[in-house]
Structures are given as C-alpha cells and as structure tokens.
Design an enzyme around this catalytic site. Sequence first.
Site, PDB file in Angstrom:
ATOM      1  N   CYS A   2      43.772 -32.330 -11.668  1.00 22.17           N
ATOM      2  CA  CYS A   2      45.136 -32.836 -11.758  1.00 22.17           C
ATOM      3  C   CYS A   2      45.058 -34.341 -12.025  1.00 22.17           C
ATOM      4  O   CYS A   2      44.202 -35.032 -11.474  1.00 22.17           O
ATOM      5  CB  CYS A   2      45.987 -32.635 -10.518  1.00 22.17           C
ATOM      6  SG  CYS A   2      46.201 -30.914 -10.062  1.00 22.17           S
ATOM      7  N   ARG A  27      41.730 -33.861 -16.900  1.00 20.65           N
ATOM      8  CA  ARG A  27      41.627 -33.515 -15.478  1.00 20.65           C
ATOM      9  C   ARG A  27      42.332 -32.194 -15.147  1.00 20.65           C
ATOM     10  O   ARG A  27      42.240 -31.704 -14.024  1.00 20.65           O
ATOM     11  CB  ARG A  27      42.262 -34.621 -14.627  1.00 20.65           C
ATOM     12  CG  ARG A  27      41.620 -35.967 -14.798  1.00 20.65           C
ATOM     13  CD  ARG A  27      42.346 -37.004 -13.972  1.00 20.65           C
ATOM     14  NE  ARG A  27      42.169 -36.754 -12.567  1.00 20.65           N
ATOM     15  CZ  ARG A  27      41.170 -37.226 -11.840  1.00 20.65           C
ATOM     16  NH1 ARG A  27      40.261 -37.997 -12.392  1.00 20.65           N
ATOM     17  NH2 ARG A  27      41.080 -36.953 -10.564  1.00 20.65           N
ATOM     18  N   TRP A  75      45.963 -28.890 -12.776  1.00 24.38           N
ATOM     19  CA  TRP A  75      44.930 -27.845 -12.795  1.00 24.38           C
ATOM     20  C   TRP A  75      45.222 -27.005 -11.565  1.00 24.38           C
ATOM     21  O   TRP A  75      45.042 -27.462 -10.440  1.00 24.38           O
ATOM     22  CB  TRP A  75      43.537 -28.484 -12.716  1.00 24.38           C
ATOM     23  CG  TRP A  75      42.434 -27.485 -12.865  1.00 24.38           C
ATOM     24  CD1 TRP A  75      41.874 -27.056 -14.039  1.00 24.38           C
ATOM     25  CD2 TRP A  75      41.745 -26.789 -11.817  1.00 24.38           C
ATOM     26  NE1 TRP A  75      40.890 -26.131 -13.771  1.00 24.38           N
ATOM     27  CE2 TRP A  75      40.787 -25.945 -12.422  1.00 24.38           C
ATOM     28  CE3 TRP A  75      41.842 -26.779 -10.427  1.00 24.38           C
ATOM     29  CZ2 TRP A  75      39.934 -25.121 -11.687  1.00 24.38           C
ATOM     30  CZ3 TRP A  75      40.993 -25.950  -9.694  1.00 24.38           C
ATOM     31  CH2 TRP A  75      40.047 -25.138 -10.334  1.00 24.38           C
ATOM     32  N   ASN A 101      47.711 -34.790  -6.181  1.00 28.37           N
ATOM     33  CA  ASN A 101      46.411 -34.304  -6.662  1.00 28.37           C
ATOM     34  C   ASN A 101      45.566 -34.053  -5.423  1.00 28.37           C
ATOM     35  O   ASN A 101      45.374 -34.959  -4.620  1.00 28.37           O
ATOM     36  CB  ASN A 101      45.773 -35.374  -7.559  1.00 28.37           C
ATOM     37  CG  ASN A 101      44.313 -35.084  -7.871  1.00 28.37           C
ATOM     38  OD1 ASN A 101      43.900 -33.927  -7.884  1.00 28.37           O
ATOM     39  ND2 ASN A 101      43.556 -36.128  -8.123  1.00 28.37           N
ATOM     40  N   GLY A 102      45.092 -32.826  -5.265  1.00 26.87           N
ATOM     41  CA  GLY A 102      44.277 -32.503  -4.087  1.00 26.87           C
ATOM     42  C   GLY A 102      44.698 -31.165  -3.517  1.00 26.87           C
ATOM     43  O   GLY A 102      45.397 -30.391  -4.175  1.00 26.87           O
ATOM     44  N   GLU A 486      21.064 -26.245 -19.379  1.00 30.37           N
ATOM     45  CA  GLU A 486      22.146 -27.092 -19.873  1.00 30.37           C
ATOM     46  C   GLU A 486      22.673 -26.562 -21.210  1.00 30.37           C
ATOM     47  O   GLU A 486      23.885 -26.545 -21.446  1.00 30.37           O
ATOM     48  CB  GLU A 486      21.645 -28.548 -19.982  1.00 30.37           C
ATOM     49  CG  GLU A 486      22.635 -29.541 -20.531  1.00 30.37           C
ATOM     50  CD  GLU A 486      23.934 -29.678 -19.744  1.00 30.37           C
ATOM     51  OE1 GLU A 486      24.057 -29.131 -18.629  1.00 30.37           O
ATOM     52  OE2 GLU A 486      24.851 -30.331 -20.285  1.00 30.37           O
ATOM     53  N   LYS A 490      26.545 -25.441 -21.773  1.00 32.11           N
ATOM     54  CA  LYS A 490      27.400 -26.026 -22.816  1.00 32.11           C
ATOM     55  C   LYS A 490      28.040 -24.935 -23.650  1.00 32.11           C
ATOM     56  O   LYS A 490      29.216 -24.990 -23.972  1.00 32.11           O
ATOM     57  CB  LYS A 490      26.602 -26.940 -23.769  1.00 32.11           C
ATOM     58  CG  LYS A 490      26.178 -28.301 -23.275  1.00 32.11           C
ATOM     59  CD  LYS A 490      27.277 -29.274 -22.972  1.00 32.11           C
ATOM     60  CE  LYS A 490      27.822 -29.072 -21.589  1.00 32.11           C
ATOM     61  NZ  LYS A 490      27.364 -29.868 -20.522  1.00 32.11           N
ATOM     62  N   GLU A 493      30.731 -22.763 -21.591  1.00 34.84           N
ATOM     63  CA  GLU A 493      31.968 -23.415 -21.146  1.00 34.84           C
ATOM     64  C   GLU A 493      32.918 -23.745 -22.288  1.00 34.84           C
ATOM     65  O   GLU A 493      34.122 -23.765 -22.093  1.00 34.84           O
ATOM     66  CB  GLU A 493      31.692 -24.650 -20.285  1.00 34.84           C
ATOM     67  CG  GLU A 493      31.069 -25.817 -20.998  1.00 34.84           C
ATOM     68  CD  GLU A 493      30.753 -26.977 -20.056  1.00 34.84           C
ATOM     69  OE1 GLU A 493      31.458 -27.144 -19.065  1.00 34.84           O
ATOM     70  OE2 GLU A 493      29.797 -27.711 -20.355  1.00 34.84           O
ATOM     71  N   HIS A 509      10.683 -10.745 -16.143  1.00 35.54           N
ATOM     72  CA  HIS A 509      11.072 -10.191 -14.848  1.00 35.54           C
ATOM     73  C   HIS A 509      12.509  -9.677 -14.854  1.00 35.54           C
ATOM     74  O   HIS A 509      13.115  -9.561 -13.795  1.00 35.54           O
ATOM     75  CB  HIS A 509      10.861 -11.245 -13.755  1.00 35.54           C
ATOM     76  CG  HIS A 509       9.431 -11.702 -13.688  1.00 35.54           C
ATOM     77  ND1 HIS A 509       8.438 -10.944 -13.116  1.00 35.54           N
ATOM     78  CD2 HIS A 509       8.829 -12.798 -14.194  1.00 35.54           C
ATOM     79  CE1 HIS A 509       7.275 -11.579 -13.246  1.00 35.54           C
ATOM     80  NE2 HIS A 509       7.501 -12.710 -13.904  1.00 35.54           N
ATOM     81  N   LYS A 608      37.815 -31.771 -15.799  1.00 37.99           N
ATOM     82  CA  LYS A 608      36.682 -32.690 -15.867  1.00 37.99           C
ATOM     83  C   LYS A 608      36.231 -33.152 -14.491  1.00 37.99           C
ATOM     84  O   LYS A 608      35.058 -33.378 -14.243  1.00 37.99           O
ATOM     85  CB  LYS A 608      37.107 -33.892 -16.718  1.00 37.99           C
ATOM     86  CG  LYS A 608      36.024 -34.920 -16.917  1.00 37.99           C
ATOM     87  CD  LYS A 608      35.230 -34.637 -18.145  1.00 37.99           C
ATOM     88  CE  LYS A 608      34.075 -35.556 -18.344  1.00 37.99           C
ATOM     89  NZ  LYS A 608      32.918 -34.851 -18.914  1.00 37.99           N
TER      90      LYS A 608
HETATM   91  C1  F6R Z   1      29.695 -29.332 -17.514  1.00 36.85           C
HETATM   92  C2  F6R Z   1      30.360 -30.237 -16.611  1.00 36.85           C
HETATM   93  C3  F6R Z   1      30.380 -29.906 -15.170  1.00 36.85           C
HETATM   94  C4  F6R Z   1      30.108 -31.170 -14.343  1.00 36.85           C
HETATM   95  C5  F6R Z   1      30.274 -30.876 -12.853  1.00 36.85           C
HETATM   96  C6  F6R Z   1      29.935 -32.074 -12.003  1.00 36.85           C
HETATM   97  O1  F6R Z   1      29.753 -29.779 -18.818  1.00 36.85           O
HETATM   98  O2  F6R Z   1      30.891 -31.224 -17.017  1.00 36.85           O
HETATM   99  O3  F6R Z   1      29.476 -28.904 -14.866  1.00 36.85           O
HETATM  100  O4  F6R Z   1      28.823 -31.613 -14.622  1.00 36.85           O
HETATM  101  O5  F6R Z   1      31.597 -30.475 -12.605  1.00 36.85           O
HETATM  102  O6  F6R Z   1      30.771 -33.140 -12.294  1.00 36.85           O
HETATM  103  P1  F6R Z   1      30.379 -34.630 -11.927  1.00 36.85           P
HETATM  104  O7  F6R Z   1      29.163 -34.973 -12.708  1.00 36.85           O
HETATM  105  O8  F6R Z   1      31.563 -35.427 -12.333  1.00 36.85           O
HETATM  106  O9  F6R Z   1      30.118 -34.661 -10.463  1.00 36.85           O
END
Ligand code: F6R
Length: 613
Positions: A2, A27, A75, A101-102, A486, A490, A493, A509, A608
């Site tokens: 949010c 956000r 969100w 927000n929260g 990773e 990517k 998501e 396995h 994010k």
């Molecule tokens: C993936 C991504 C998330 C963040 C995770 C941690 O692309 O962005 O997996 O890495 O939510 O977020 P931070 O780094 O902000 O603690």
Amino acid sequence: MCGIVAYVGQQEALPIIIKGLKRLEYRGYDSAGIALLNSDGLSVYKKKGKVSELENHLNGFSNLESKIGIGHTRWATHGEPNDVNAHPHYSSSEKFAMIHNGIIENYDVLKKDLMNKGYQFQSETDSEVFIKFIEDIYVNNHISLEEAVRLALHKVVGAYAIVIMNIEEPDTLIAARKGSPLVIGVGEKEYFLASDATPIIEYTNQVVYLDDYEIAVIRDNKLQIKTIENVETNPYINQLEMELEAIEKGGYEHFMLKEINEQPRSIADCMRGRLDAKNGRLVLGGLRDYMNKFQNADRIIITACGTSWHAGLVAEYLFEEFARIPVEVEYASEFRYRNPVISEKDFVIAISQSGETADTLAAIELAKSKGATIFGVCNVVGSSIPRATHAGSYTHAGPEIGVASTKAFTAQISVLTMMALKLGYQRGTLSESRYMQLLGELETIPSKVERALKLNDKVKEIAAAYKDSRNFLYLGRGYNFPVALEGALKLKEISYIHAEGYPAAEMKHGPIALIDEEMPVVFIATKDSSYEKVVSNIQEVKARKGKIIAVVTEGDTTVKHMADHVIEIPETEEAFVPLVAVVPLQQLSYHIAVMRGCNVDQPRNLAKSVTVE
Ligand code: F6R
C-alpha cells in the site's frame, strides 16, 4: 505494501496526490482512492484497479478543488480488492477520513466491541475499524482528534502508517507510524506525506522520517511531532539526494528494462569510493566500527526474503570461501518464529532492497534481543531496516521501481562481495596477492555486465521460442545455484510461467521426472570448478529430450554442441559469475513476460515492499 500520499499547502492537492500515487503504485495496485476537502465537505472517491481507473472515475465529478488531501493505492490484505474496501475510509459521522498502510492485528476484537455499540461497517477492512475506533474514543471522551488518535494507538496491535483528515480542521493532517514507513516533505508553506520519498522529490528535498510510535500534526503551516507518550520531539530534517530522473522511465518501455540496463552503472556506483583496486584499498564505512566483531564472529547469519535471500545465498559461498567463517542463510519469515540459537558472538547480516520488509525487520529485532550484532545491506536510504540495525552499508543502486528486483540484487551481491574480501584479508584467510587479484577483477565487473547486456537480441530470440512453455527448470551448481533460483523467481513472478530452480545435481533426485521434449531447462554452465559435473547434468537432460538453454563462458565449445541455445557471457572469477550470469536471465524473463502481454512492472498479486508478514 500500500502506498499513501497526503498534501496540505497552497497548491491544488489532487494533481499532486494522483502523481504521487502513480509513483507509489509499485507498492500495491489493486485499488486507489483520494479524499478532498472543500465547500462540498469532506469527499472520498475510490475505485477498484489502478490509479488511472481512479483518474477516469474522478473525471465524472466537479468541484475537486482542495488545498488538502489524502490518497492511497492498495495491496489488499483484509477484504478483496473492490471499490468499498479501497481507502480512504470514513469514520461513521463522515467527519474524518483516513488512509492506512499496514495491518491491525486485533481489528476483530475492536470491531466486535464497536458493533456492540451500534457501529456499522461498509468494508471488510481493518482500516475502517481503525478510524471508527478512533472516532469512538473521540466522541466518548470529548477530546481533540489528536488526543483520540494518541489514545487509540495505545490500544491497536499491529503495523500502521496513517494519515487522517478532519472536516472541522481544514488545514490539519494528523499522521502516525509504527512498522510502516512515512516520510514528511517540508516545503515552503506546504507539507507532503508519503510512504517513500518518490512522490515528494520534485517539490522539496527536505524530509523528515517519522519514527515508530510518533505522531505528526501539521496544522496551520507548522509541523509538530510527538511520541505516543505525548512528549514533543525535534523533527530532524534530512536532505534527499535522490534525482527526479532516477524515478522516471527515461525512454525505456518499462522500469524493469531500465533497471536491468542500469546495472553497469549501479554496480559501479556501489563500488565507488569503496574499492580502489590499484592501491589495494577496500573501505566500507559502515563496517569500520564493527570490523573487530565481524572478524571474530563465531558464525555469520544472513537473513532476508525473496531475491535478497538469493543474494544471501551467494554471500554464503563468498564468506565461507574467502573468510572461512561458517554461514547460515535464513528466510526471515522462518527465522523469526523458530526460536533460533543466537548469541553475542553471531554477526547477523540483514539484506533488503526496500528496507521495509516486515519479516526481515522482525528477524532483526529477534537477533538484536539475543545480543547479536546486526549489519544491514539495504538500498532505500532512511528506511526502517537501516535504522533498526547497528551498522550497515547502502547498496546505492538508486530507486528500484519495477516490482521484480534486478539492479538491487547485483548491488547487494557487490556489497557482500566487498565485505567477504575485506573480511578474508583481515583474517588472513586470503593472501595479499590473491586479494589484490580479486580486487582487480571486481573492478572489471561493471564493464563485463555491460558486455552481457549486449546479448539482449539473442536472448530475445530464445524468449520468442519458449514464451508459450508451461514450465521451466533452472539448474546451476556452486555460486550458480542461487543464480538458478533467482532466474526461476524472475520468470515466475513476471510471466506467470511455473519455474523451479535447483542445484543441478539434485535433478536426479526428483525433478528429472519432469523432463520431456516440452521442458526448457536453463543451465548456468560457466567454466568453473563444477563445470565438468554440470556438463554431465546437461547430457542427462539431453538424453531425455529436454530443451537446453545454457549460459556459458565466452568461447565455450563443449556445451555449444549439446545445447539448443547458448548465451556466452564474459569470463570472470568463479565467485563473481553471479553478477554477470544473472543478467541474461533477467532479460529472458523480461522478454517472455512482454511477449505474453504481462504487466512487467506490476505483476499480479505482488507488491514491491512487503510490509506485512
Ligand atoms: C523478487 C522480489 C522480492 C523481494 C522480497 C524482499 O523480485 O523483489 O522477492 O526480493 O520481497 O524484499 P526486500 O529486498 O525489499 O526486503
């Protein structure tokens, strides 16, 4: 999660808030709303969908003039994304409107109490309960709204950043925070409040970061900050160093593409002033006072979530190889609830792009309470994690707006690599000559990443061939195992294709059962200490007709003959390969997602900054 924005001053609030909400859409983007105050009273407008939907909705109204306003992009946590659950929420009398927000954890109990008193609720949100709870205290105690907020904050459990407008005080905003970020921009006779500085930067570079358990009252052009114990504090004004262009797309189609392409510069920025290979100098200011503890730690514990956790896994290899200290890498969400064994001899590194991740923050508090030293590796300056840790190093990657993390990941690894080299050298586990050699190679990484970016057209062709696949496997060993994780994250998501990352040898396995002619398998098969083993794993996939996409070292001929596609990246030290090898994987997921028509910068269901657990 949010985003909140508020304004009070001499200008029209609406355009400032709408622009600010667009900047904060990363956000959360499932609904948006705004409250304005003018001759028509205190009016709330809200709409399911993105901020642009709210803008369309507002086109149907007149008299939106207001010099004060609050806005929210959501969100969803409590209640599905729809118009009713969107913020702002009115109090029962509609005298107050609030953005939040929260998460209020005890909202259920509060709601039952309020319902027994006859309150009715339109939405399913904890936030509507929150503002009605404040109103109940206000009405029953005949006190000011500010005092009612203060008393309410003593009773709510959970996390919040809130801003409240009051029809009876048209020049006043009341804000408070605990656990969710809130920045106050201080302009000339105007104030801006937001979840981060991006909506503020074009108006002022003077900001105050509100602390937990603080209440800000902006009234009659003055800012007053008090703790919830009613003790006045002196607002400390910080100078923002962010540039406006850093938060704009700069001609790229998406923020993610811009951020992928920024990596040569962001890695260089991260090393600037810290690494001087010619003179064998490596200075991390944040470490200076804690080097002794770091060097003599019994154990390094790394805690993080998501992509940051993957950077932590790379760091495990780095610290163990160069500094010979045992390392554990922990999902913050598990660590915080596991009753882990921690002591003062542990050195805990918390990694976070946003600096706001709720689980990482809780893990920090837990480790701190057991006496460990906590070091933060964060990107967002002034965010909660850098303020909760004993010391830390910023990654200096600049604002990362695409929800999928790219340049923050390589910047995190850059900081962690410098930490590992410094530690190894100080502990004597790295010889002077090897240390010098590694520093020299590290300095070449930005130019190698630049070369890796040139693979874009080739990667795009591969993306076109596999964009309709239903599944992907990513395999790597050693330093390239976290790169495989990773790469898979990517892809899933942003393109919604199911993808799994595995250590290549683990394939036998279980996951090998998935392999058939429909399954693309991405190998990170660079020339390193496990190269031969990975080549055998490639053979095993080939024998089962899997489609092989291999990231290899420039000039490789062996894998070229086995793979369906090869992506040749510049050669570097084994320990630094993740910094280069991840780049084509970021490009691959980007192109696949674009070709599938996905919203690359704002993938569904994600946000994010994950400020709820
Ligand atoms: C993936 C991504 C998330 C963040 C995770 C941690 O692309 O962005 O997996 O890495 O939510 O977020 P931070 O780094 O902000 O603690």
